[in-house]
Scaffold this active site. Structure first.
Site, PDB file in Angstrom:
ATOM      1  N   HIS A  32       0.854  -1.204   0.000  1.00 23.55           N
ATOM      2  CA  HIS A  32       0.000   0.000   0.000  1.00 23.55           C
ATOM      3  C   HIS A  32       0.881   1.243   0.000  1.00 23.55           C
ATOM      4  O   HIS A  32       1.451   1.626   1.030  1.00 23.55           O
ATOM      5  CB  HIS A  32      -0.938   0.027   1.209  1.00 23.55           C
ATOM      6  CG  HIS A  32      -1.938   1.153   1.142  1.00 23.55           C
ATOM      7  ND1 HIS A  32      -3.219   1.001   0.661  1.00 23.55           N
ATOM      8  CD2 HIS A  32      -1.824   2.467   1.460  1.00 23.55           C
ATOM      9  CE1 HIS A  32      -3.857   2.161   0.700  1.00 23.55           C
ATOM     10  NE2 HIS A  32      -3.018   3.072   1.184  1.00 23.55           N
ATOM     11  N   CYS A  33       1.008   1.841  -1.163  1.00 24.31           N
ATOM     12  CA  CYS A  33       1.748   3.093  -1.274  1.00 24.31           C
ATOM     13  C   CYS A  33       1.186   3.846  -2.480  1.00 24.31           C
ATOM     14  O   CYS A  33       0.356   3.302  -3.215  1.00 24.31           O
ATOM     15  CB  CYS A  33       3.252   2.836  -1.402  1.00 24.31           C
ATOM     16  SG  CYS A  33       3.661   1.619  -2.646  1.00 24.31           S
ATOM     17  N   THR A  78      -7.130   9.488  -4.010  1.00 20.76           N
ATOM     18  CA  THR A  78      -8.278  10.298  -4.429  1.00 20.76           C
ATOM     19  C   THR A  78      -7.863  11.603  -5.112  1.00 20.76           C
ATOM     20  O   THR A  78      -8.611  12.120  -5.926  1.00 20.76           O
ATOM     21  CB  THR A  78      -9.165  10.622  -3.221  1.00 20.76           C
ATOM     22  OG1 THR A  78      -8.349  11.231  -2.207  1.00 20.76           O
ATOM     23  CG2 THR A  78      -9.813   9.370  -2.675  1.00 20.76           C
ATOM     24  N   ARG A 125     -10.354   0.529  -6.365  1.00 21.73           N
ATOM     25  CA  ARG A 125     -10.586   0.959  -4.985  1.00 21.73           C
ATOM     26  C   ARG A 125     -11.906   1.713  -4.907  1.00 21.73           C
ATOM     27  O   ARG A 125     -12.167   2.613  -5.718  1.00 21.73           O
ATOM     28  CB  ARG A 125      -9.445   1.874  -4.558  1.00 21.73           C
ATOM     29  CG  ARG A 125      -9.424   2.188  -3.071  1.00 21.73           C
ATOM     30  CD  ARG A 125      -8.254   3.095  -2.791  1.00 21.73           C
ATOM     31  NE  ARG A 125      -7.910   3.152  -1.382  1.00 21.73           N
ATOM     32  CZ  ARG A 125      -7.317   4.203  -0.829  1.00 21.73           C
ATOM     33  NH1 ARG A 125      -6.999   5.257  -1.549  1.00 21.73           N
ATOM     34  NH2 ARG A 125      -7.013   4.201   0.463  1.00 21.73           N
ATOM     35  N   HIS A 182      -6.495  -0.535   5.962  1.00 20.08           N
ATOM     36  CA  HIS A 182      -6.195  -0.029   7.307  1.00 20.08           C
ATOM     37  C   HIS A 182      -7.159  -0.573   8.379  1.00 20.08           C
ATOM     38  O   HIS A 182      -7.638   0.180   9.237  1.00 20.08           O
ATOM     39  CB  HIS A 182      -6.208   1.504   7.311  1.00 20.08           C
ATOM     40  CG  HIS A 182      -5.536   2.125   6.105  1.00 20.08           C
ATOM     41  ND1 HIS A 182      -4.516   1.506   5.409  1.00 20.08           N
ATOM     42  CD2 HIS A 182      -5.743   3.312   5.455  1.00 20.08           C
ATOM     43  CE1 HIS A 182      -4.135   2.282   4.394  1.00 20.08           C
ATOM     44  NE2 HIS A 182      -4.855   3.371   4.403  1.00 20.08           N
ATOM     45  N   ASP A 258       2.124   2.983   3.166  1.00 17.48           N
ATOM     46  CA  ASP A 258       1.253   4.131   2.891  1.00 17.48           C
ATOM     47  C   ASP A 258       2.054   5.384   2.500  1.00 17.48           C
ATOM     48  O   ASP A 258       1.532   6.499   2.532  1.00 17.48           O
ATOM     49  CB  ASP A 258       0.303   4.451   4.042  1.00 17.48           C
ATOM     50  CG  ASP A 258      -0.800   5.428   3.620  1.00 17.48           C
ATOM     51  OD1 ASP A 258      -1.180   5.414   2.440  1.00 17.48           O
ATOM     52  OD2 ASP A 258      -1.253   6.210   4.469  1.00 17.48           O
ATOM     53  N   ASN A 263      -2.389  13.484   3.912  1.00 16.69           N
ATOM     54  CA  ASN A 263      -3.327  14.032   4.910  1.00 16.69           C
ATOM     55  C   ASN A 263      -2.879  13.916   6.349  1.00 16.69           C
ATOM     56  O   ASN A 263      -3.726  13.949   7.239  1.00 16.69           O
ATOM     57  CB  ASN A 263      -4.703  13.368   4.785  1.00 16.69           C
ATOM     58  CG  ASN A 263      -5.386  13.746   3.501  1.00 16.69           C
ATOM     59  OD1 ASN A 263      -5.441  14.915   3.173  1.00 16.69           O
ATOM     60  ND2 ASN A 263      -5.851  12.769   2.750  1.00 16.69           N
TER      61      ASN A 263
END
Ligand code: 0GY
Length: 309
Positions: A32-33, A78, A125, A182, A258, A263
């Site tokens: 997950h990156c 996003t 996703r 997550h 990640d 954020n």
């Protein structure tokens, strides 16, 4: 000319993360990156809720090597909307060492799905986190599933724990494997054996093809990173949650950094320290190998040869 400016208060990722003390097993996958931009080449989506700083494919592969990983799964964020070009550019440049998870619209053509597949995409996703996206009609999501199912892809779902009760039936109606981001964002101030996390585990028990990323302790933690003296265990409040998932579903868990940590405003994690978190949630070499090598390889590179344990 700069055409975008990073959201104020948004922290910069660590330019020089520490080298982890924990040596990951050979062939480990950062599952997950993200890559962001560069914005001048790959503009951010007009509908985005935040503007990140650039985080390039070259910087991602440098980090991969620095942390001792062999492969990456690059997840469409996003801020790039349904324009997957920055992500697929990273996949194509990786020489087969990266796979991707895309965001697509329901009217995507079969030829476009095939093109994404050829670039290395293996999933889409669906994001339900309200601060990140506007809600998509369920019918649109089912239409997407219909388009991608023939390619053997899965659906990655990102949601807040409080929303699971409303989303559970919809998720279970999706006829392809699911991957939860997550750990479904548990409130780690609650009891890991209490009703909320039990509901999450029950959801995972509902089907044998529901996977979970035991990722993002830095997002979930209230206790935070280690104290400056290094004495305090980093993100210790997340450990019992992640460990429960790893121990009950050892062949359905994935792990990732990640990077570049979109954020985050409280603190930015040192990626080396995040890797050192792994043996706390997967304490044996067998669990570590499943989490970091065997599971992500089965999901993203099912045909690859890999060293046996
Ligand atoms: C993550 C988490 C976040 C952001 C996104 O797509 C995204 O923008 O996933 C977040 O803000 O929690 O997995 O990167």
């Amino acid at each position: 000319m700069t055409t975008h400016r990073k959201t104020p208060g948004w922290l910069d990722w660590y330019a020089a993360p520490s080298r982890p003390r924990f040596q990951v097993p050979e062939g480990a996958v950062d599952a997950h990156c993200h890559v962001f931009g560069p914005g001048e080449r790959f503009p951010f989506a007009p509908e985005r809720k935040y503007t990140p700083g650039d985080a390039s494919k070259e910087q991602l592969s440098e980090l991969r090597d620095h942390l001792g990983f062999a492969r990456n799964v690059v997840v469409q964020a996003t801020c790039h909307g349904a324009d997957n070009s920055a992500m697929t550019d990273a996949l194509r440049a990786s020489g087969g060492l990266a796979r991707g998870v895309a965001t697509v619209r329901p009217d995507i053509l079969d030829a476009q799905v095939r093109e994404l597949h050829e670039a290395g995409v293996r999933g889409v996703r669906f994001n339900f986190v309200k601060r990140l996206v506007d809600a998509a009609p369920r019918q649109d999501l089912w239409d997407v599933v219909e388009r991608i199912a023939p390619y053997g892809w899965h659906v990655v779902v990102y949601f807040e724990a409080a929303d699971l009760a409303d989303l559970r039936d919809f998720f279970l109606s999706i006829p392809v494997p699911l991957v939860i981001d997550h750990m479904g964002r548990p409130d780690v101030t609650k009891d890991p054996h209490g009703p909320e996390f039990e509901a999450f585990l029950n959801f995972m028990r509902a089907r044998p093809d529901i996977w979970c990323k035991v990722t993002c302790p830095e997002r979930l933690s209230v206790s935070g990173p280690p104290a400056l003296d290094g004495e305090q265990q980093a993100y210790r409040d997340v450990v019992p949650f992640a460990r429960r998932v790893v121990e009950e579903f050892p062949d359905r868990v994935l792990w990732g950094t990640d990077w570049p940590h979109p954020n985050l405003t409280g603190h930015m994690p040192d990626d080396g320290l995040l890797v050192d978190f792994v043996p706390h949630i997967a304490p044996t070499p067998q669990l570590q190998r499943g989490l970091l090598v065997d599971n992500p390889m089965r999901l993203y590179w099912p045909d690859a040869d890999r060293p046996t344990a």
